[in-house]
Write a protein that holds these residues in place. Structure first.
Motif, PDB file in Angstrom:
ATOM      1  N   LEU A  61     -18.628  77.898 -20.030  1.00  0.00           N
ATOM      2  CA  LEU A  61     -17.153  78.317 -20.877  1.00  0.00           C
ATOM      3  C   LEU A  61     -16.150  78.315 -20.564  1.00  0.00           C
ATOM      4  O   LEU A  61     -15.254  77.415 -21.950  1.00  0.00           O
ATOM      5  N   ILE A  62     -16.098  78.312 -18.834  1.00  0.00           N
ATOM      6  CA  ILE A  62     -14.845  77.354 -18.775  1.00  0.00           C
ATOM      7  C   ILE A  62     -14.569  75.423 -19.503  1.00  0.00           C
ATOM      8  O   ILE A  62     -12.910  75.530 -19.566  1.00  0.00           O
ATOM      9  N   GLY A  63     -15.028  74.787 -18.662  1.00  0.00           N
ATOM     10  CA  GLY A  63     -15.247  73.463 -19.166  1.00  0.00           C
ATOM     11  C   GLY A  63     -15.263  73.280 -20.472  1.00  0.00           C
ATOM     12  O   GLY A  63     -14.293  72.348 -20.835  1.00  0.00           O
ATOM     13  N   GLY A  64     -15.222  73.944 -21.319  1.00  0.00           N
ATOM     14  CA  GLY A  64     -16.030  74.033 -22.789  1.00  0.00           C
ATOM     15  C   GLY A  64     -14.474  74.092 -23.316  1.00  0.00           C
ATOM     16  O   GLY A  64     -13.679  73.677 -24.901  1.00  0.00           O
ATOM     17  N   THR A  65     -14.061  75.520 -23.375  1.00  0.00           N
ATOM     18  CA  THR A  65     -12.986  75.837 -23.775  1.00  0.00           C
ATOM     19  C   THR A  65     -11.562  74.591 -23.107  1.00  0.00           C
ATOM     20  O   THR A  65     -10.860  73.805 -24.292  1.00  0.00           O
ATOM     21  N   LEU A  66     -11.976  74.554 -21.958  1.00  0.00           N
ATOM     22  CA  LEU A  66     -10.854  73.021 -21.257  1.00  0.00           C
ATOM     23  C   LEU A  66     -10.604  71.829 -22.403  1.00  0.00           C
ATOM     24  O   LEU A  66      -9.776  71.362 -22.736  1.00  0.00           O
TER      25      LEU A  66
END
Length: 416
Positions: free
Chosen positions: A86-91
């Motif tokens: 979730l963190i990586g996809g948003t960034l």
């Protein structure tokens, strides 16, 4: 309810959906590695952007990708793969969409940093979920995922070049970020009850354990030239050499680069076949890979020095590309050299160092090309610039081969 049972079949299906969505984003992040500067190199030069600045746009992504492996690798074993995705996809989505819209060069670099950090975080989330779901077949599972994701650079060559010609470079660069929003939404919708509780332990302990492991550094040195030289060719100078020196058309050169990316994608499975052929001897596979890289650098330098024909140089590029599909093997050895509870950090550290070397190779290539600028009114670099770059590749390949020779064998230490 069934969905509240931590280890239920429903939970496993949820994690499989999340994993598949993460793999789709991973595919897009793999494509993003080669989009800047390769796909839009000409467009950036037409904006009067110096070549070392163009190189930095590519290297910024790689440095950020590398940094994410250490930063997020320290957390992934404790916080789980779903949070990391979730963190990586948003960034990744935000950095990719914002990059072509920035009016200032420094802001463009910042967006590439955000994009690269997100891309590296996605890799860790996918690797963590693979280890959770397929612990006994990690290498095969990772190789299968890499086979699909490495088709991203294939899409990033000829298809993206044509898309740039059709809708312009800015719209084409936004497209991967917009597409990545779809699987990111799927992950967000399915993450309920799939996010594992945070486990105890010191956040930096895995990193210190891996750093103290001397054989781990040999793995990193062994992959240095394999990935540094390959990505410098695919992500920066391969197309330029083919057009500047060997008179390829732009589309013909892009097709050659696309073939290299196909070879790398396919070889994510070939590595596992070689492992079986060599009786599980990991070191033998890595030795073969570094030998191919050394042969490609040497033959490429010979072809440039002797101007001996474009197809010899193309074959040299193929030799460089062949071992770049062995990342699952490098990751497997890194994993086996460390305690099992530090699996994610071990794989992250190998990936970190690989991308540090990829970034360094791109930076050094940019500095070398800047030292041999094109003639006035031309966009073509002189032959001696590329000879200097390939001389550097050859030195690096010798060091990587020597490191592979010193590696310990790990086939009996743990199950694949």
């Amino acid at each position: 309810m069934t969905e509240d049972i931590p280890n239920s079949a429903v939970l496993r299906r949820k994690k499989l959906w999340i994993l598949l969505s993460g793999v789709v984003i991973f595919f897009l992040t793999s494509m993003a590695k080669v989009l800047v500067p390769t796909t839009i190199f000409k467009e950036l030069m037409q904006m009067n952007m110096p070549v070392d600045r163009i190189a930095l746009l590519g290297a910024a992504f790689m440095y950020a990708y590398a940094a994410s492996q250490l930063v997020m690798g320290c957390f992934s074993d404790r916080y789980g793969g779903v949070r990391i995705l979730l963190i990586g996809g948003t960034l990744f989505a935000s950095g990719t969409i914002a990059f072509p819209l920035m009016p200032d060069y420094c802001l463009m670099v910042l967006c590439r940093v955000i994009c690269g950090f997100g891309a590296g975080t996605i890799f860790l989330g996918v690797a963590k979920l693979l280890n959770d779901l397929f612990p006994g077949n990690f290498s095969f599972a990772l190789g299968t995922v890499l086979l699909f994701s490495y088709l991203g650079p294939v899409t990033g060559t000829v298809p993206m070049v044509k898309l740039v010609d059709f809708i312009g470079w800015k719209a084409a660069m936004i497209a991967p970020g917009m597409v990545s929003l779809i699987p990111l939404i799927v992950i967000a919708l399915r993450c309920r009850n799939a996010i594992a509780p945070v486990t105890g332990g010191q956040t930096l302990e895995p990193l210190f354990c891996v750093i103290k492991n001397r054989p781990q550094w040999l793995v990193c040195l062994a992959c240095a030239s394999v990935y540094g030289a390959y990505y410098a060719c695919v992500g920066m100078i391969g197309q330029k050499i083919l057009t500047d020196i060997f008179s390829f058309t732009a589309s013909g050169a892009a097709l050659c680069i696309m073939i290299l990316t196909v070879i790398v994608a396919v070889n994510n499975m070939v590595g596992n076949l070689l492992l079986k052929l060599f009786g599980g001897r990991r070191k033998a596979v890595l030795l073969l890979g570094t030998l191919f890289s050394l042969s490609g650098a040497g033959l490429g330098l010979y072809a440039l020095n002797c101007c001996s024909g474009k197809w010899i140089f193309v074959f040299a590029l193929i030799l460089l590309a062949f071992p770049a599909g062995f990342f699952a093997m490098f990751s497997l050895v890194g994993k086996e050299l460390n305690p099992p509870q530090y699996m994610a950090m071990a794989v992250a550290f190998v990936n970190f160092m690989a991308f540090v070397f990829i970034s360094l190779y791109q930076n050094i290539t940019g500095f070398v090309l800047k030292a041999f600028p094109p003639a006035a009114g031309s966009l073509a670099f002189p032959l001696r610039a590329y000879v200097a770059v390939y001389s550097f590749f050859l030195i690096g390949a010798i060091i990587s081969f020597a490191a592979a020779c010193l590696l310990p064998e790990t086939r009996d230490r743990t199950r694949n």
